[in-house]
Design a protein around this motif. Structure first.
Motif, PDB file in Angstrom:
ATOM      1  N   GLY A  13      17.445  10.711 -13.936  1.00  0.00           N
ATOM      2  CA  GLY A  13      17.762  10.114 -12.637  1.00  0.00           C
ATOM      3  C   GLY A  13      17.872  11.173 -11.549  1.00  0.00           C
ATOM      4  O   GLY A  13      17.305  11.034 -10.460  1.00  0.00           O
ATOM      5  N   ALA A  14      18.589  12.250 -11.848  1.00  0.00           N
ATOM      6  CA  ALA A  14      18.760  13.323 -10.866  1.00  0.00           C
ATOM      7  C   ALA A  14      17.412  13.944 -10.532  1.00  0.00           C
ATOM      8  O   ALA A  14      17.099  14.200  -9.360  1.00  0.00           O
ATOM      9  CB  ALA A  14      19.723  14.382 -11.394  1.00  0.00           C
ATOM     10  N   GLN A  15      16.601  14.167 -11.551  1.00  0.00           N
ATOM     11  CA  GLN A  15      15.288  14.781 -11.317  1.00  0.00           C
ATOM     12  C   GLN A  15      14.394  13.884 -10.470  1.00  0.00           C
ATOM     13  O   GLN A  15      13.644  14.369  -9.617  1.00  0.00           O
ATOM     14  CB  GLN A  15      14.618  15.119 -12.647  1.00  0.00           C
ATOM     15  N   ALA A  16      14.504  12.580 -10.697  1.00  0.00           N
ATOM     16  CA  ALA A  16      13.702  11.653  -9.890  1.00  0.00           C
ATOM     17  C   ALA A  16      14.107  11.745  -8.422  1.00  0.00           C
ATOM     18  O   ALA A  16      13.254  11.679  -7.529  1.00  0.00           O
ATOM     19  CB  ALA A  16      13.876  10.220 -10.403  1.00  0.00           C
ATOM     20  N   GLY A  39       0.800  -1.226   0.000  1.00  0.00           N
ATOM     21  CA  GLY A  39       0.000   0.000   0.000  1.00  0.00           C
ATOM     22  C   GLY A  39       0.830   1.271   0.000  1.00  0.00           C
ATOM     23  O   GLY A  39       1.756   1.417  -0.787  1.00  0.00           O
ATOM     24  N   ASP A  40       0.516   2.174   0.959  1.00  0.00           N
ATOM     25  CA  ASP A  40       1.199   3.466   0.939  1.00  0.00           C
ATOM     26  C   ASP A  40       2.602   3.404   1.541  1.00  0.00           C
ATOM     27  O   ASP A  40       3.263   4.426   1.700  1.00  0.00           O
ATOM     28  CB  ASP A  40       0.362   4.565   1.603  1.00  0.00           C
ATOM     29  N   LYS A  41       3.067   2.190   1.856  1.00  0.00           N
ATOM     30  CA  LYS A  41       4.482   2.025   2.223  1.00  0.00           C
ATOM     31  C   LYS A  41       5.372   2.081   0.976  1.00  0.00           C
ATOM     32  O   LYS A  41       6.598   2.114   1.079  1.00  0.00           O
ATOM     33  CB  LYS A  41       4.720   0.696   2.941  1.00  0.00           C
ATOM     34  N   VAL A  42       4.752   2.029  -0.178  1.00  0.00           N
ATOM     35  CA  VAL A  42       5.524   2.160  -1.426  1.00  0.00           C
ATOM     36  C   VAL A  42       5.553   3.634  -1.797  1.00  0.00           C
ATOM     37  O   VAL A  42       4.503   4.267  -1.939  1.00  0.00           O
ATOM     38  CB  VAL A  42       4.887   1.335  -2.560  1.00  0.00           C
ATOM     39  N   PHE A  43       6.752   4.196  -1.915  1.00  0.00           N
ATOM     40  CA  PHE A  43       6.858   5.605  -2.284  1.00  0.00           C
ATOM     41  C   PHE A  43       6.250   5.855  -3.662  1.00  0.00           C
ATOM     42  O   PHE A  43       6.320   5.006  -4.546  1.00  0.00           O
ATOM     43  CB  PHE A  43       8.331   6.040  -2.322  1.00  0.00           C
ATOM     44  N   ASP A  44       5.643   7.036  -3.821  1.00  0.00           N
ATOM     45  CA  ASP A  44       5.079   7.400  -5.121  1.00  0.00           C
ATOM     46  C   ASP A  44       6.178   7.557  -6.174  1.00  0.00           C
ATOM     47  O   ASP A  44       6.013   7.180  -7.324  1.00  0.00           O
ATOM     48  CB  ASP A  44       4.312   8.734  -5.020  1.00  0.00           C
ATOM     49  N   THR A  45       7.285   8.145  -5.752  1.00  0.00           N
ATOM     50  CA  THR A  45       8.379   8.384  -6.699  1.00  0.00           C
ATOM     51  C   THR A  45       9.001   7.059  -7.129  1.00  0.00           C
ATOM     52  O   THR A  45       9.215   6.166  -6.304  1.00  0.00           O
ATOM     53  CB  THR A  45       9.478   9.253  -6.045  1.00  0.00           C
ATOM     54  N   VAL A  46       9.278   6.958  -8.409  1.00  0.00           N
ATOM     55  CA  VAL A  46       9.972   5.794  -8.959  1.00  0.00           C
ATOM     56  C   VAL A  46      11.291   6.284  -9.562  1.00  0.00           C
ATOM     57  O   VAL A  46      11.307   7.282 -10.289  1.00  0.00           O
ATOM     58  CB  VAL A  46       9.117   5.125 -10.061  1.00  0.00           C
ATOM     59  N   ILE A  47      12.396   5.612  -9.213  1.00  0.00           N
ATOM     60  CA  ILE A  47      13.690   6.003  -9.766  1.00  0.00           C
ATOM     61  C   ILE A  47      13.960   5.178 -11.023  1.00  0.00           C
ATOM     62  O   ILE A  47      14.034   3.949 -10.961  1.00  0.00           O
ATOM     63  CB  ILE A  47      14.833   5.766  -8.744  1.00  0.00           C
TER      64      ILE A  47
END
Ligand code: ADP
Ligand code: MG
Length: 262
Positions: free
Chosen positions: A243-246, A210-218
């Motif tokens: 990559g840097a922006q992520a 669930g929300d333990k997964v960060f929204d951001t994906v690298i």
């Protein structure tokens, strides 16, 4: 009060060091005061933060053995200052491999880092600890000191299997040594959306955690892999890269999460 996070996963090569260094740089870019602690004798996070591990006069080794304070042992890199994403580094090198053995007979052996960090608590917003690929006494020092764990993972078939050991270790530390400790989140790294399996595992992770997964994906991004050979985080090497922006987005997500805590 500094928020202290371990970046941990007992598997090697999953992106712990890349996450630690680039999150530190991203948070610094956002104006946060950051200390990065390298707990891996390989010293990759130290080198990747613009510090030559062979030239360290004092390191996290001295801090763990209580022959130096963090204020005495921390360093900063001019390269990162120039790039506008500077953070303090408590570095590591091969000497740290010996600490494991030397600590075993000592008192409070798993709480040395925690005690040392308490002295500089007011000086930072974030402390990030790069852990070695094991559930050793060094990692235990990180987990005992932390409020939470960030777990970088690749969306591969065996990813979930490895997670069980880490989750059990975190539960044990939570129960016996550090009641503050929890998993803050799972960070999907080296992600390639063209690979169907990665998308499937990513979905499984979200269903499961669930929300333990960060929204951001690298994303998998070659600039992130190249940056360490220049002794730089991705953000200082090529700020415009995906990559840097992520990692800047991830840093913002961390800042937002912390604000919701307090
Ligand atoms: P760990 O600290 O868990 O051993 P690293 O952060 O050192 O893992 O990453 C392992 C390798 O993968 C390194 O060569 C690193 O440069 C590369 N790498 C990590 N993240 C990415 C990414 N998002 N894209 C491309 N290469 C990456
Ligand atoms: Mg590493």
């Amino acid at each position: 009060m500094a928020k202290i996070f371990c970046v941990a996963n007992q598997k090697g090569g999953v992106g712990k060091t890349t996450t630690t260094v680039n999150l530190a740089a991203g948070l610094a870019k956002l104006g946060q005061r950051v200390l990065m602690v390298d707990l891996d004798p390989q010293g990759n996070a130290t080198m990747g933060s613009g510090i030559d591990k062979r030239e360290l006069e004092l390191s996290v080794y001295d801090v763990l053995l209580e022959s130096a304070s963090i204020e005495e042992a921390r360093v900063t890199s001019q390269k990162l200052l120039d790039a506008g994403c500077s953070f303090d580094v408590l570095g590591a090198n091969r000497e740290l491999a010996g600490a494991e053995v030397e600590l075993v007979g000592l008192e409070r052996r798993e709480k040395r880092l925690r005690a040392a960090l308490a002295e500089v608590d007011a000086q930072y917003d974030f402390v990030l600890v790069d852990c070695p690929p094991s559930l050793s006494l060094l990692t235990l020092n990180g987990l005992c000191a932390a409020h939470g764990v960030i777990v970088p993972m690749q969306c591969e078939y065996f990813a979930l299997e490895g997670l069980t050991d880490l989750v059990n270790t975190i539960k044990r530390v939570h129960a016996n040594l550090n009641p503050d400790l929890k998993i803050i989140g799972l960070l999907r790294v080296m992600f390639d959306p063209r690979i169907t399996l990665q998308q499937q595992v990513s979905e499984q992770l979200k269903d499961h955690f669930g929300d333990k997964v960060f929204d951001t994906v690298i994303p998998r991004n070659v600039r992130l892999a190249e940056a360490p050979s220049y002794g730089l985080p991705g953000l200082a090497f090529d700020a415009s890269s995906k990559g840097a922006q992520a990692f800047v987005a991830f840093a913002q997500e961390m800042v937002d999460r912390i604000q919701r805590w307090s």
